[in-house]
Design an enzyme around this catalytic site. Structure first.
Site, PDB file in Angstrom:
ATOM      1  N   ARG A 130       1.695  25.550   7.798  1.00 30.46           N
ATOM      2  CA  ARG A 130       2.918  25.016   7.469  1.00 30.46           C
ATOM      3  C   ARG A 130       3.992  24.819   8.765  1.00 30.46           C
ATOM      4  NH1 ARG A 130       6.406  28.709   6.107  1.00 30.46           N
ATOM      5  NH2 ARG A 130       4.820  29.932   4.835  1.00 30.46           N
ATOM      6  N   TYR A 187      18.687   1.737  -0.023  1.00 34.45           N
ATOM      7  CA  TYR A 187      17.571   1.998  -0.634  1.00 34.45           C
ATOM      8  C   TYR A 187      18.184   2.882  -1.866  1.00 34.45           C
ATOM      9  CZ  TYR A 187      13.358   4.429  -1.829  1.00 34.45           C
ATOM     10  OH  TYR A 187      12.031   4.804  -2.499  1.00 34.45           O
ATOM     11  N   ASP A 240      18.807   5.098   8.967  1.00 36.42           N
ATOM     12  CA  ASP A 240      17.357   4.661   8.220  1.00 36.42           C
ATOM     13  C   ASP A 240      17.041   3.434   8.815  1.00 36.42           C
ATOM     14  OD1 ASP A 240      15.460   3.800   6.694  1.00 36.42           O
ATOM     15  OD2 ASP A 240      16.258   4.749   4.877  1.00 36.42           O
ATOM     16  N   LYS A 254       6.054   2.729   4.608  1.00 35.64           N
ATOM     17  CA  LYS A 254       6.462   1.514   4.823  1.00 35.64           C
ATOM     18  C   LYS A 254       5.754   0.955   5.833  1.00 35.64           C
ATOM     19  CE  LYS A 254       8.829   2.569   1.054  1.00 35.64           C
ATOM     20  NZ  LYS A 254      10.059   2.891   1.105  1.00 35.64           N
TER      21      LYS A 254
HETATM   22  C1  LIG Z   1      11.112   3.610   0.616  1.00 35.14           C
HETATM   23  C2  LIG Z   1      12.127   3.909   1.357  1.00 35.14           C
HETATM   24  C3  LIG Z   1      12.529   5.215   1.485  1.00 35.14           C
HETATM   25  C4  LIG Z   1      12.126   6.318   0.870  1.00 35.14           C
HETATM   26  O1  LIG Z   1      10.900   6.696   1.451  1.00 35.14           O
HETATM   27  P1  LIG Z   1       9.651   7.450   0.647  1.00 35.14           P
HETATM   28  O2  LIG Z   1       8.677   7.565   1.909  1.00 35.14           O
HETATM   29  O3  LIG Z   1       9.572   6.559  -0.521  1.00 35.14           O
HETATM   30  O4  LIG Z   1      10.176   8.637   0.084  1.00 35.14           O
HETATM   31  C5  LIG Z   1      13.991   5.603   2.237  1.00 35.14           C
HETATM   32  N1  LIG Z   1      14.556   4.498   2.833  1.00 35.14           N
HETATM   33  C6  LIG Z   1      14.205   3.183   2.951  1.00 35.14           C
HETATM   34  C7  LIG Z   1      15.087   2.162   3.480  1.00 35.14           C
HETATM   35  C8  LIG Z   1      13.066   3.082   1.930  1.00 35.14           C
HETATM   36  O5  LIG Z   1      12.703   1.512   1.999  1.00 35.14           O
END
Ligand SMILES: *Cc1c(COP(=O)(O)O)cnc(C)c1O
Length: 373
Positions: free
Chosen positions: A52, A104, A171, A196
């Site tokens: 963990r 998002y 982000d 992604k």
């Molecule tokens: C997909 C995405 C997220 C969330 O990520 P997950 O791995 O699906 O939890 C957050 N911000 C953006 C811009 C995304 O495209």
């Protein structure tokens, strides 16, 4: 490794990860949850106690990302949302958080629910109003997304960093650390959904946070909470991610070239109303994007086709190479009709979000050509 080494080299070599035990040129996958002590009860390896908190595979993946991001420290999480939640959980009740709107959808939906439950004052504002709101709302945390998904709005990270003393979290999923290193523009924490472009093969769910303020109180809270509350990425996912990231700069380069060419083709098409892509000179955020993205403008674009919801769905239905599925940043191209997924958020009915992969650009354009006629 030499400090001036370039991202393509860091990635291809997985920041030097090998398997010293077998001599393998790739790291071994070690799934053990617990680690041995010797007869004198000393740990066989001081840095490995329980998975963990500790895992070689996790540290290897984090080191690649840390180097690519040019950060002091990087933490991986089991999803992008888990990484975002880790940041917001550090806020005390009663604090104010400014969050960019039209980002998002999962982020907007979760922060609304979480902030209401924790009596956190959530101020959601459009990218254009962020600067003014940072001045007036005196937030503890500012959360932005650039380029944003699915509007492709770009936010000037440095301008926001200069305008607020709040913790600035960016982000940068749609840019990846290859195109934008947000910490260099003044972000306190940069976040990516590694699900992604960073993984890029649509087979690992992961999220990542990096910082250059290792000792900051918020970062120490995130470190302790991740370990004790257990939002940790498993060794197999970390191993897959390390493998995938070897080609990250190469994939991002090809995807950006393909997306640029497709965006230009679509913008010139009679059946198209508009295209949102930061690489288009007609895009409102193009000048900001040129300042803070280098080597391309990413794989994500949105297109407004002429007509109604039915017209958009007909085009989406006719595409053969663009798979109809959510997500982005994978080697295979995807399309999504966002209005079907989030009809209540003001997404235009004729908007199609496109994630451009690494396929042959002639094939990709030909597919849109037949779908639009
Ligand atoms: C997909 C995405 C997220 C969330 O990520 P997950 O791995 O699906 O939890 C957050 N911000 C953006 C811009 C995304 O495209």
């Amino acid at each position: 490794m030499n400090k001036d080494i370039k991202p393509a080299t860091i990635a291809a070599h997985a920041a030097g990860a090998i398997d010293p035990q077998s001599g393998g040129v790739v790291p071994a996958l070690q799934p053990s949850t617990t680690y041995l002590r010797d007869k004198g009860y000393d740990l066989v390896r001081q840095d490995n106690v329980y998975s963990r908190a500790d895992s070689d595979n996790l540290r290897q993946a984090e080191e690649v990302l840390r180097r690519l991001e040019n950060a002091e420290e990087t933490f991986l999480f089991p999803s992008g949302m888990a990484a975002i939640a880790a940041v917001f959980r550090t806020l005390p009740n009663g604090a104010t958080a400014v969050v960019q709107s039209g980002i998002y959808w999962g982020t907007s939906a979760w922060t609304r629910e979480f902030c209401a439950r924790r009596e956190i004052n959530l101020v959601e504002v459009d990218a254009d109003d962020l600067l003014a709101t940072c001045n007036s709302a005196k937030p503890a945390l500012v959360f932005i997304e650039t380029p944003s998904n699915p509007w492709l709005k770009t936010v000037d990270i440095r301008a926001i960093a200069n305008a607020t003393s709040a913790t600035l979290v960016v982000d940068a999923t749609a840019a990846t650390p290859v195109l934008t290193r947000s910490l260099e523009f003044g972000a306190d924490i940069v976040m990516h959904s590694a699900t992604k472009g960073i993984n890029g093969h649509s087979d690992v769910l992961a999220g990542v946070l990096s910082t250059n303020a290792k000792g900051a109180a918020i970062w120490e809270m995130i470190r302790d909470d991740r370990k004790m509350a257990g939002a940790i990425l498993g060794p197999f996912e970390a191993w897959l991610l390390t493998r995938a990231m070897r080609t990250l700069p190469l994939r991002v380069e090809r995807m950006s070239q393909n997306a640029q060419a497709l965006a230009e083709y679509l913008l010139a098409h009679d059946a198209v109303d508009d295209v949102f892509y930061p690489g288009l000179p007609s895009h409102k955020g193009h000048e900001i994007a040129k300042k803070q993205m280098s080597g391309g403008f990413g794989s994500l674009l949105s297109v407004l086709v002429k007509g109604s919801k039915e017209d958009a769905l007909r085009v989406v239905g006719k595409l053969q190479l663009f798979l109809r599925a959510t997500s982005l940043g994978g080697v295979e191209s995807l399309v999504e009709h966002r209005h079907t997924i989030e009809p209540h958020t003001g997404i235009p009915e004729n908007l199609i979000r496109v994630s451009v992969g690494i396929e042959d650009i002639g094939d990709l354009v030909a597919d849109w050509d037949q779908a639009l006629t």
